[in-house]
Structures are given as C-alpha cells and as structure tokens.
Design a protein around this motif. Structure first.
Motif, PDB file in Angstrom:
ATOM      1  N   GLY A 535       6.566   3.625 -12.724  1.00 59.77           N
ATOM      2  CA  GLY A 535       7.217   2.467 -13.315  1.00 59.77           C
ATOM      3  C   GLY A 535       6.954   1.181 -12.570  1.00 59.77           C
ATOM      4  N   GLU A 536       6.726   1.271 -11.267  1.00 62.07           N
ATOM      5  CA  GLU A 536       6.471   0.076 -10.462  1.00 62.07           C
ATOM      6  C   GLU A 536       4.991  -0.190 -10.233  1.00 62.07           C
ATOM      7  N   ILE A 537       4.126   0.822 -10.471  1.00 56.42           N
ATOM      8  CA  ILE A 537       2.706   0.673 -10.119  1.00 56.42           C
ATOM      9  C   ILE A 537       1.799   0.767 -11.344  1.00 56.42           C
ATOM     10  N   ALA A 538       1.912   1.829 -12.119  1.00 56.99           N
ATOM     11  CA  ALA A 538       1.009   2.036 -13.254  1.00 56.99           C
ATOM     12  C   ALA A 538       1.162   0.913 -14.272  1.00 56.99           C
ATOM     13  N   GLY A 539       0.038   0.370 -14.703  1.00 56.59           N
ATOM     14  CA  GLY A 539       0.065  -0.712 -15.668  1.00 56.59           C
ATOM     15  C   GLY A 539       0.391  -2.063 -15.070  1.00 56.59           C
ATOM     16  N   HIS A 540       0.628  -2.109 -13.771  1.00 59.66           N
ATOM     17  CA  HIS A 540       0.950  -3.361 -13.094  1.00 59.66           C
ATOM     18  C   HIS A 540      -0.287  -3.891 -12.364  1.00 59.66           C
ATOM     19  N   THR A 541      -0.198  -5.106 -11.923  1.00 58.55           N
ATOM     20  CA  THR A 541      -1.273  -5.722 -11.151  1.00 58.55           C
ATOM     21  C   THR A 541      -0.690  -6.349  -9.893  1.00 58.55           C
ATOM     22  N   THR A 542      -1.568  -6.683  -8.967  1.00 60.26           N
ATOM     23  CA  THR A 542      -1.163  -7.501  -7.830  1.00 60.26           C
ATOM     24  C   THR A 542      -0.886  -8.915  -8.341  1.00 60.26           C
ATOM     25  N   PRO A 543      -0.260  -9.773  -7.526  1.00 60.33           N
ATOM     26  CA  PRO A 543      -0.039 -11.157  -7.977  1.00 60.33           C
ATOM     27  C   PRO A 543      -1.309 -11.864  -8.428  1.00 60.33           C
ATOM     28  N   HIS A 544      -2.458 -11.483  -7.850  1.00 58.37           N
ATOM     29  CA  HIS A 544      -3.721 -12.104  -8.236  1.00 58.37           C
ATOM     30  C   HIS A 544      -4.383 -11.424  -9.427  1.00 58.37           C
ATOM     31  N   GLY A 545      -3.739 -10.384  -9.977  1.00 58.23           N
ATOM     32  CA  GLY A 545      -4.238  -9.798 -11.212  1.00 58.23           C
ATOM     33  C   GLY A 545      -5.093  -8.559 -11.080  1.00 58.23           C
ATOM     34  N   PHE A 546      -5.107  -7.906  -9.913  1.00 58.03           N
ATOM     35  CA  PHE A 546      -5.900  -6.693  -9.746  1.00 58.03           C
ATOM     36  C   PHE A 546      -5.087  -5.470 -10.153  1.00 58.03           C
ATOM     37  N   LYS A 547      -5.705  -4.585 -10.934  1.00 57.59           N
ATOM     38  CA  LYS A 547      -5.004  -3.404 -11.432  1.00 57.59           C
ATOM     39  C   LYS A 547      -4.571  -2.491 -10.285  1.00 57.59           C
ATOM     40  N   LEU A 548      -3.403  -1.877 -10.461  1.00 58.91           N
ATOM     41  CA  LEU A 548      -2.865  -0.918  -9.503  1.00 58.91           C
ATOM     42  C   LEU A 548      -2.840   0.471 -10.133  1.00 58.91           C
ATOM     43  N   ILE A 549      -3.168   1.491  -9.336  1.00 60.31           N
ATOM     44  CA  ILE A 549      -3.149   2.878  -9.812  1.00 60.31           C
ATOM     45  C   ILE A 549      -2.366   3.723  -8.807  1.00 60.31           C
ATOM     46  N   PRO A 550      -1.368   4.492  -9.280  1.00 57.28           N
ATOM     47  CA  PRO A 550      -0.533   5.283  -8.372  1.00 57.28           C
ATOM     48  C   PRO A 550      -1.123   6.651  -8.055  1.00 57.28           C
ATOM     49  N   GLY A 551      -0.702   7.201  -6.922  1.00 58.17           N
ATOM     50  CA  GLY A 551      -1.037   8.569  -6.542  1.00 58.17           C
ATOM     51  C   GLY A 551      -0.001   9.082  -5.559  1.00 58.17           C
ATOM     52  N   TRP A 552      -0.044  10.372  -5.272  1.00 56.12           N
ATOM     53  CA  TRP A 552       0.751  10.962  -4.192  1.00 56.12           C
ATOM     54  C   TRP A 552      -0.220  11.532  -3.170  1.00 56.12           C
ATOM     55  N   PHE A 553      -0.192  11.004  -1.963  1.00 54.24           N
ATOM     56  CA  PHE A 553      -1.073  11.547  -0.921  1.00 54.24           C
ATOM     57  C   PHE A 553      -0.647  10.990   0.424  1.00 54.24           C
ATOM     58  N   THR A 554      -0.639  11.842   1.429  1.00 52.07           N
ATOM     59  CA  THR A 554      -0.201  11.428   2.771  1.00 52.07           C
ATOM     60  C   THR A 554      -1.343  11.423   3.767  1.00 52.07           C
ATOM     61  N   TRP A 555      -2.455  12.100   3.440  1.00 54.60           N
ATOM     62  CA  TRP A 555      -3.584  12.294   4.355  1.00 54.60           C
ATOM     63  C   TRP A 555      -3.072  12.971   5.621  1.00 54.60           C
ATOM     64  N   ALA A 556      -3.544  12.558   6.786  1.00 53.48           N
ATOM     65  CA  ALA A 556      -3.115  13.146   8.057  1.00 53.48           C
ATOM     66  C   ALA A 556      -1.993  12.337   8.695  1.00 53.48           C
ATOM     67  N   ASP A 557      -1.280  11.548   7.884  1.00 56.53           N
ATOM     68  CA  ASP A 557      -0.264  10.633   8.403  1.00 56.53           C
ATOM     69  C   ASP A 557       1.135  11.234   8.431  1.00 56.53           C
ATOM     70  N   THR A 558       1.257  12.527   8.226  1.00 59.71           N
ATOM     71  CA  THR A 558       2.590  13.129   8.184  1.00 59.71           C
ATOM     72  C   THR A 558       3.341  12.928   9.499  1.00 59.71           C
ATOM     73  N   ILE A 559       2.632  13.064  10.619  1.00 61.62           N
ATOM     74  CA  ILE A 559       3.276  12.890  11.923  1.00 61.62           C
ATOM     75  C   ILE A 559       3.598  11.424  12.171  1.00 61.62           C
ATOM     76  N   ARG A 560       2.615  10.553  11.979  1.00 65.30           N
ATOM     77  CA  ARG A 560       2.805   9.126  12.251  1.00 65.30           C
ATOM     78  C   ARG A 560       3.904   8.535  11.378  1.00 65.30           C
ATOM     79  N   PHE A 561       3.894   8.849  10.090  1.00 67.97           N
ATOM     80  CA  PHE A 561       4.923   8.329   9.199  1.00 67.97           C
ATOM     81  C   PHE A 561       6.307   8.879   9.569  1.00 67.97           C
ATOM     82  N   GLY A 562       6.349  10.152   9.949  1.00 66.26           N
ATOM     83  CA  GLY A 562       7.628  10.761  10.283  1.00 66.26           C
ATOM     84  C   GLY A 562       8.297  10.138  11.489  1.00 66.26           C
ATOM     85  N   LYS A 563       7.509   9.662  12.432  1.00 64.21           N
ATOM     86  CA  LYS A 563       8.078   9.077  13.649  1.00 64.21           C
ATOM     87  C   LYS A 563       8.917   7.841  13.367  1.00 64.21           C
ATOM     88  N   SER A 564       8.641   7.172  12.249  1.00 67.74           N
ATOM     89  CA  SER A 564       9.363   5.934  11.939  1.00 67.74           C
ATOM     90  C   SER A 564      10.587   6.156  11.068  1.00 67.74           C
TER      91      SER A 564
END
Length: 701
Positions: A535-564
C-alpha cells in the motif's frame, strides 16, 4: 592429462586461495567473489585522492581505475582455460567507505551482448564517436554537454586501462609457454595468450574467446566497484557453441571445461532456462552443459534455473538432482509465472517482463536496460514496530501507529533514493556498466542519472516474521485469551523480559501461534503486513517520479539490523537478530511442515516483479530418500503455483555443520547457502556462523 585432472587441481587451488584470504583478511560475511590475494609486496598507490582520502567524479574514478588496471598483478594458471583473477575493489579503496549509507554501487545487470558484438576496440570507437557528437554541440545543453564529454573521456580511460591489462595477461601467458615443460599446458598457455592478445581490440568469435571476454569484463567490473550481476548465460553462449560444434572446433567436453573455468573464476549470478521474450523455451544443449560444469565445480556458485510451464523439465530435474547430490546450495530456482505477472502490474508488457531475469541474491533486472538498486534499500520493519509499540497505550492504537511510522519510513527512504539518483553520477559513476547498457553512451549520461531506459527502484521490507509474530502474540494473548494485559506486555518488553515476571510474560508470548504454522493470528498479520508494504510502495514513486517496487528480503543483515532493535512482543530479546527474509522464524512448527512453510511464504509475496525468497533447509535424510527429487520438484511447483518467486535450498548434514562450526579449518570445502549467495563456511565470522548453524539445524526438515 584429462579435464577431470585439471578441474581437480583448479578446485584445490581455489580452496587454498580461500584459506589464504581468511588468514590475511579475516572473516567476511558476504559472497566469495572469486577475488585472490595480491602479492604482499604490492602497494596500490592510487594517483588521485583529495585531502580526506576520497575521490569522486568521472575523471578521478577513471584515472584511479586505469592506474589500477595498468599495475594490476597478473594471474596465469596453466590448468585454466581463462587468464586472470581480480584482486582489488576500487570502491573500497576510498578512505572511510564503510561509513557511507548512501551511494551504493551496481545491483543492476549488464547486457553482455553489447560487448560481445563490439569488443573492447568497438566500445572504444563508440565512446569516441559519442564524444565527438557531444563536442559538436546542438545535442545537449551546455552544462549537460560538459558532463557528457567528461564522462566519455572517463569511459575512454577505463577502456584503455582494461585493454592494457588484457595485453599484459596475454604477454604473461606467452612468457609462461617458454618455461612450461608439459606439452598440454604449453599448448593451453599459447591459446590463452592468443585469445587475450586478440581480445585487446577485436570481438570474440569462438566459445572460448566469449567465455574469456565475459570473465575479463566481470573481473574488471569487480575491480571497479564490485558489480556481481550476470546474465542469461545459456543464451549468451549458445550461438558460439553451436558454430564451434558445427565447425568441429570443439566437443561438449571442451565447452563444459570452459564453462567450469568461468564459474570458478567468479560466482556471478547467472540464469539458465526460462522463457525468451516471445514466450518460447530458452533451454538448449548449452543449458545442460553449464549445469554439468556447475556440478563438477565443488565450489561456491550462484546459478539459477528459471521454472515455467513451457520449460524442458529435464533441466529442472537435473538441477534438483545436482542440488541434492552435491549439497552445496546450488542451483537456485525462480518462479517465472509470478515474476512475469507481477512485473506487468508496473505497466510493462509480458515480452519485457520475460526479459527480466535473476541476476543477484534476490534481485531481478532487465540486462542493460534497467537501474534498480535491488537488494540495497531496506526498511527494518522490526524497528518500525518497536517505535510504534513504544508509542501505543493500547492494542487499538498499535496498528494505526505502525501504519503511520511505516509510511514515514517509506517517505524518507524514497527521498533517500532521489538523493542517490541526484548524486551517484559524481559520487561513483558506473564507468564499467555504462559500457554494457543501452543509453548511457548514447545520451552522455551515467546509468544512475538518466542514462538507463527504465528506473524501478526496489524497497525491501526486513523483519517480517518478528513483526507478524509480535502482532499475532499480542492479539492472541491480550485480546483473544485475556492472558496478559497490554500494559503488562509493554512493561516486560521495556525491561527486556528480565526477572521472574518478565520470564513468565515472555514464555506466554513466545509460545503463541507463529507465522508459518497455518491459521494463526501471526499468519494473518504477515499477510496484512504485506498489504501495508504494498500500500505504501507498489504503484508509488519517489518525489522525483521514479517507480518503486516492494519485496521482502533481509540478505545477511539479520544480525546488524537486530542490534538496533529492542525487545519485541514475540519474545525476542533486545539486540537479537531479526528474522530472515520472508521466512518464518526457526522453530515455527515442531513438525517443520514443508507445505506449511511453502504456503506461508507464497501468501506474503508482494507480487510486483521482485522476489521474496524462500530459504529452505532440507535434512540430509530427506535428500537421501528414494523419491526426494520428485518430492522437492512437486513442493516447488506447488509454491510457484501459489505465487512463489525464488527458492534457495541447503541440504543440511547436521553432524557435519556442527563439527565445522567447532573447527572450520577441518572443512575447507564446505559450502553453504547463507542467503541469496553461497559461501565457504569457514570464511564466515563466528557470530554469523552461529546464526547460520542455528537456522540450518532448527529449520532442517
């Protein structure tokens, strides 16, 4: 001397090089990349830096890159079909590069065919012709023309640097023939020298020349700024293979060895199979040759098979057989139906959507056409939830607060993407990938700044299971069962579940129904969180008009993100890792039901052409089952039919994994699929190994 003997020696050297990298560089929680160490005596004294140790702008990047290629140590292996290895990453030679959280490189795909058709000499002519056009005036505004001319100057310097390196490789191979006593190796070195010296200016014509050209571009692009994307490898190589075979120049064994050497050279992300733009199957004899080369590799590899209704299922079956037999985490499998239909929702045709292929950890891209930042931009929704939960005084406020803060996170992220697109052309111009893209040279614009044909900017959510389980536990224990009060949970979470009361609250929350178990509150919340994401990403654009596409993915950032992130109402304690991608948390069901996980992850696919991968850990016992291949194919078919997009699979030998974690040095050849990439287990840091071990052992079914 047989190809099997050469492959064995090359693989052994690869393991030695990996151990040497670990000894000198320490643990690296990322792709293997194929990098080898330079001589310790070599000093990379870049000619252009400012007072802070930085460099920016096309001219500075080009000068440093050309110097690096002209002085790059040479690597020649008489057993290899290909000359060269890369040893440096220019983008990481800027002082303080680790501190940057913007201006990330690459993460889009080249169109290799441009380079194969033109060769380095043709690319140089193309750049010079474009510069003359921009100098003549009348094409661009004065300010744009000045940049275009500077960019073409820089592209020329980059090409000249690569040509100098290729020439030196050819000369080094020729020199080695003078001292090589083995006649087979001597003949191989002579051919290696001939090919390199030809490729300085001319386009490749034979299969071995094409493979060498691709390897050279990959190594040069890695040296420039890491790159990493590949292409539809079977279709790139097929015409050259078929011509060579018809002319009697090669056998299938030759072709397989060349592909083996290319895959060994660097674990780029290549796709095989899948539909062509017109909907016909791309599977060919070349597809199987590449797959068999990977089968013999016994090293890290990132090969993806595109699964679709019209495919030659023999390729699919053989891929699963290799995955189960070798137990090295490859190949991967992507689901064509959902990816094509999803990308079409962004306003693109089916023909274009079929050309968008798997070329990264989770990313899809239109080779040479699209700029994406796939797998670069992520919103840690566990942090968003933490802020919303702290602000909420009741269950009724929580969802609205989450939606509010998630919308704010998307807004600032979209503004950050615009900032990147406004400045990256100076911060880190894409001099190498510009050359193999449609538009940058013709327009005189960097691919990050108007040179590409399509801009589809990815935003991935990270931490799905943590947040779904937190919402679900609160709804179940607080609203449905009245077992806990909202304020009671808030107090326990704020105290990180310390003390006897905190432990009691945590036990109740932790034992609530989980995302992935089937029919739970958390399952429903995972779907709702995906709807909020879209609802916030699909079909939306950045303020300058670039299309946004959503996904779910964490890569190898599970530890780094969890620390915060502080403690969360699913029972997770402060600072612990967040969940991996679209997967449920480990231990989501005691029986570990595969179909439950397949259904759960299919239900949270954003569905706009980017992936939400399923990371599947399969126990070695299941892999040894007589019907394992059919069962795994049926499982993936069902997942893709439900909308799944990408499946990454590890075959887990629990005893071996635990022994390797205890003493990694005893298992130098153990390869695991960490996330979107495979890696040598002993190259991972102890902390990351611990996380991988827990995930593999707990999730293996």
């Amino acid at each position: 001397m047989s190809y099997a003997e050469q492959m064995a020696r090359l693989t052994a050297r690869k393991i030695e090089q990996t151990r040497a990298k670990q000894d000198r560089l320490g643990a690296r929680d990322e792709d293997d990349y194929g990098l080898v160490l330079p001589p310790e005596s070599f000093t990379a004294d870049l000619p252009v830096r400012d007072a802070t140790g930085q460099f920016s702008g096309p001219r500075a990047w080009a000068a440093n890159f050309r110097w690096l290629m002209e002085h790059h140590p040479l690597y020649i292996d008489p057993d290899d079909a290909l000359a060269g290895r890369w040893m440096f990453m220019l983008s990481r030679m800027r002082l303080g590069y680790q501190l940057s959280r913007s201006g990330k490189d690459a993460h889009f795909a080249p169109d290799y065919q441009i380079g194969l058709d033109l060769g380095w000499g043709g690319l140089l002519e193309k750049v010079r012709a474009a510069r003359l056009k921009f100098r003549a005036g009348g094409v661009l505004a004065a300010e744009d023309a000045a940049y275009a001319i500077e960019l073409m100057d820089a592209e020329e310097q980059a090409i000249l640097g690569v040509q100098a390196w290729i020439r030196r490789l050819g000369e080094a191979a020729a020199d080695r023939t003078m001292t090589e006593e083995d006649p087979v190796r001597r003949a191989n070195l002579a051919e290696m020298a001939r090919i390199c010296l030809k490729l300085v200016d001319q386009p490749p014509e034979t299969l071995r020349e094409v493979v060498q050209w691709i390897a050279i571009f990959n190594m040069a692009s890695r040296t420039y700024n890491r790159d990493g994307a590949g292409g539809q490898l079977d279709e790139l190589l097929r015409p050259y293979y078929e011509r060579d075979l018809a002319a009697g120049r090669i056998t299938d064994a030759d072709a397989e060895f060349y592909c083996f050497c290319l895959l060994l050279n660097d674990p780029h992300y290549y796709q095989i199979g899948g539909p062509a733009a017109d909907g016909t199957d791309q599977t060919s004899r070349m597809s199987f040759i590449i797959l068999e080369a990977a089968n013999k590799l016994k090293s890290s590899c990132n090969l993806t098979i595109r699964v679709w209704d019209g495919m030659d299922r023999a390729l699919y079956r053989r891929g699963v057989e290799i995955l189960l037999a070798n137990r090295l985490g490859f190949p991967r499998f992507s689901g064509d139906k959902a990816l094509v239909e999803g990308f079409m929702k962004n306003g693109y045709s089916a023909e274009l959507a079929r050309r968008r292929i798997a070329v990264g950890c989770n990313w899809m891209s239109l080779p040479g056409l699209e700029y994406t930042l796939n797998d670069v931009v992520k919103i840690n929704i566990a942090k968003v939830f933490e802020v919303a939960f702290a602000e909420s005084n009741s269950w009724e406020e929580l969802e609205a607060n989450y939606r509010k803060h998630f919308a704010a996170a998307v807004k600032v992220t979209a503004e950050g993407i615009d900032f990147h697109l406004d400045h990256q052309y100076l911060n880190e111009p894409e001099l190498m990938l510009n050359l193999l893209s449609h538009g940058p040279i013709e327009k005189g614009k960097d691919v990050s700044h108007g040179g590409a044909m399509y801009y589809n900017m990815a935003i991935d959510g990270a931490g799905l299971a943590v947040v779904a389980d937190s919402f679900g536990a609160l709804e179940q224990r607080v609203m449905d069962e009245k077992a806990l009060a909202f304020d009671e949970v808030k107090a326990a979470v704020a105290a990180n579940f310390e003390g006897e009361e905190g432990a009691r609250v945590r036990a109740l929350l932790d034992s609530a129904g989980r995302y992935g178990a089937g029919g739970t509150r958390a399952d429903a919340w995972a779907v709702k969180l995906t709807e909020i994401l879209n609802g916030e990403i699909a079909g939306h654009t950045t303020p300058h008009g670039f299309k946004l596409i959503p996904g779910w993915f964490t890569w190898a950032d599970t530890i780094r993100f969890g620390k915060s992130v502080g403690a969360t109402p699913n029972g997770r304690k402060a600072g612990e890792p967040i969940s991996h991608g679209a997967n449920p948390l480990p231990g989501f069901r005691k029986d570990g039901a595969l179909t439950a996980m397949a259904t759960a992850i299919a239900s949270v696919q954003p569905g706009y052409g980017n992936t939400a991968p399923w990371q599947l850990e399969v126990d070695i016992g299941l892999a040894d089952d007589e019907g394992a291949v059919d069962k795994l194919m049926a499982l993936m078919d069902g997942h893709f039919a439900l909308g799944g997009t990408l499946v990454n699979i590890n075959v887990v030998d629990a005893d071996k994994i635990l022994a390797a974690h205890k003493d990694p040095s005893k298992y130098p050849d153990l390869v695991v699929r960490v996330t979107g990439f495979t890696a040598y287990f002993n190259s991972l840091s102890p902390t990351f190994r611990e996380l991988v071990v827990k995930r593999l052992i707990r999730e293996a079914v």
